[in-house]
Design a protein around this motif. Structure first.
Motif, mmCIF file in Angstrom:
data_model
loop_
_atom_site.group_PDB
_atom_site.id
_atom_site.type_symbol
_atom_site.label_atom_id
_atom_site.label_comp_id
_atom_site.label_asym_id
_atom_site.label_seq_id
_atom_site.Cartn_x
_atom_site.Cartn_y
_atom_site.Cartn_z
ATOM 1 N N ASP A 9 -70.692 8.085 13.305
ATOM 2 C CA ASP A 9 -69.725 9.139 12.987
ATOM 3 C C ASP A 9 -69.624 10.175 14.095
ATOM 4 O OD1 ASP A 9 -68.748 8.137 10.669
ATOM 5 O OD2 ASP A 9 -69.753 9.539 9.329
ATOM 6 N N TYR A 29 -67.255 2.019 6.408
ATOM 7 C CA TYR A 29 -65.978 2.298 5.762
ATOM 8 C C TYR A 29 -65.535 1.026 5.051
ATOM 9 C CZ TYR A 29 -63.919 -0.199 9.748
ATOM 10 O OH TYR A 29 -63.602 -1.147 10.688
ATOM 11 N N THR A 35 -66.506 -3.848 2.971
ATOM 12 C CA THR A 35 -67.197 -2.795 3.698
ATOM 13 C C THR A 35 -67.567 -3.271 5.097
ATOM 14 O OG1 THR A 35 -68.081 -1.860 1.659
ATOM 15 C CG2 THR A 35 -69.214 -1.267 3.707
ATOM 16 N N THR A 62 -64.832 5.667 2.415
ATOM 17 C CA THR A 62 -66.118 5.680 3.100
ATOM 18 C C THR A 62 -67.226 5.882 2.071
ATOM 19 O OG1 THR A 62 -66.007 8.072 3.526
ATOM 20 C CG2 THR A 62 -65.117 6.603 5.218
ATOM 21 N N THR A 269 -64.783 5.337 10.781
ATOM 22 C CA THR A 269 -65.217 5.960 9.538
ATOM 23 C C THR A 269 -64.613 7.353 9.396
ATOM 24 O OG1 THR A 269 -67.275 4.720 9.784
ATOM 25 C CG2 THR A 269 -67.222 6.434 8.105
ATOM 26 N N SER A 272 -60.826 7.203 8.980
ATOM 27 C CA SER A 272 -60.335 6.877 7.643
ATOM 28 C C SER A 272 -59.880 8.120 6.892
ATOM 29 C CB SER A 272 -61.441 6.176 6.840
ATOM 30 O OG SER A 272 -61.802 4.948 7.434
#
Length: 288
Positions: A9, A29, A35, A62, A269, A272
């Motif tokens: 992240d 995510y 996933t 997520t 992630t 998203s």
């Protein structure tokens, strides 16, 4: 021996992680109940392909990782008695660190001689990327764990990030931006302006009518808050908007001279939640 960790992240890729010796924790995510773990389920992030899926109307979700997953990441270094430093994205934005705290407590009971420390970047994506690289530079320069922690106590809050989103439906669904009006996305041409607060949260700070006004806002913020900007990376993050990002870079250098600019793909992630065509600037600042 000091072992350093970060997570996906923060926009750090395996290549950059290897440059500093970071171990990379993958934050997942999901799309259509499938996933995906970045850099576990794929080797290279194809930003254009990912954000094109979002442009087609897909809204990913997520999720946090489990206590057992954290144990799997950290257990070897605990067992070997290495000092551990984890430089991670904002605690204020997730409950995943509750699971991490449980994992660390369990590992400390089992291996009481191991030291575990963390640096909360109080951000996500590009601001975290900038701080993770700064910490990596300190490690490469031979700084001790305590010296790095002392640096972080003052310097984490001296990295500012301002950005704009192109499509509010992603942020509206995630609910991760404080003060963001639910109806704002119906206003044609309006770009919400957002920054990372000192508490580690995304906060709406206004709107700009049109993309150019939003870009000018980012450039002006660097002048307003910037501190020794030329001595630190100026990171321009984007969610598959390289042309816009480079235009912002050009505007910055036209106004402030040559800068150490890096262009960063926003990880999937975090992407998203923000959606495609977003752009942000992270820089060294007097304050956030």
């Amino acid at each position: 021996m000091l072992k350093i960790y970060t997570d996906t992240d923060t926009d750090i890729t395996p290549a950059i992680a290897a440059e500093y010796g970071y171990k990379l924790i993958s934050m997942p995510y999901s799309i259509d109940a499938k996933t995906t773990y970045p850099y576990v389920d794929f080797e290279t992030f194809d930003a254009h392909a990912f954000y094109d899926v979002l442009r087609g109307g897909v809204l990913p979700t997520t999720s946090a990782i489990s206590k057992d997953q954290y144990i799997n990441y950290f257990s070897r270094d605990f067992m070997e008695g290495n000092d551990i430093l984890y430089v991670h994205f904002s605690r204020a934005m997730t409950n995943t660190f509750d699971a991490m705290d449980q994992a660390v407590a369990e590992l400390k009971d089992k291996y009481p001689g191991t030291r575990f420390e963390e640096i909360d970047t109080k951000g996500i994506t590009t601001i975290s990327y900038n701080i993770v690289r700064e910490v990596g530079d300190l490690c490469k320069a031979g700084k001790t764990l305590d010296e790095i922690l002392e640096w972080a106590r003052t310097e984490v809050d001296k990295f500012a990030m301002y950005f704009f989103a192109d499509d509010l439906k992603f942020f509206r669904r995630s609910g991760r931006v404080s003060g963001l009006a639910a109806t704002m996305g119906t206003l044609i041409g309006v770009r919400p302006l957002i920054h990372m607060s000192q508490e580690g949260k995304m906060v709406s700070v206004g709107t700009a009518k049109g993309r150019m006004k939003a870009m000018e806002y980012l450039v002006d913020k660097v002048g307003e808050l910037g501190d020794e900007v030329q001595k630190h990376r100026v990171c321009i993050g984007h969610s598959d908007a390289p042309e816009i990002a480079r235009e912002v870079g050009k505007m910055l250098e036209e106004k402030y001279g040559k800068l150490p600019i890096e262009y960063v793909d926003v990880n999937p992630t975090a992407g998203s939640h923000c959606g495609p065509n977003g752009v942000g600037v992270c820089f060294h600042a007097k304050r956030r």
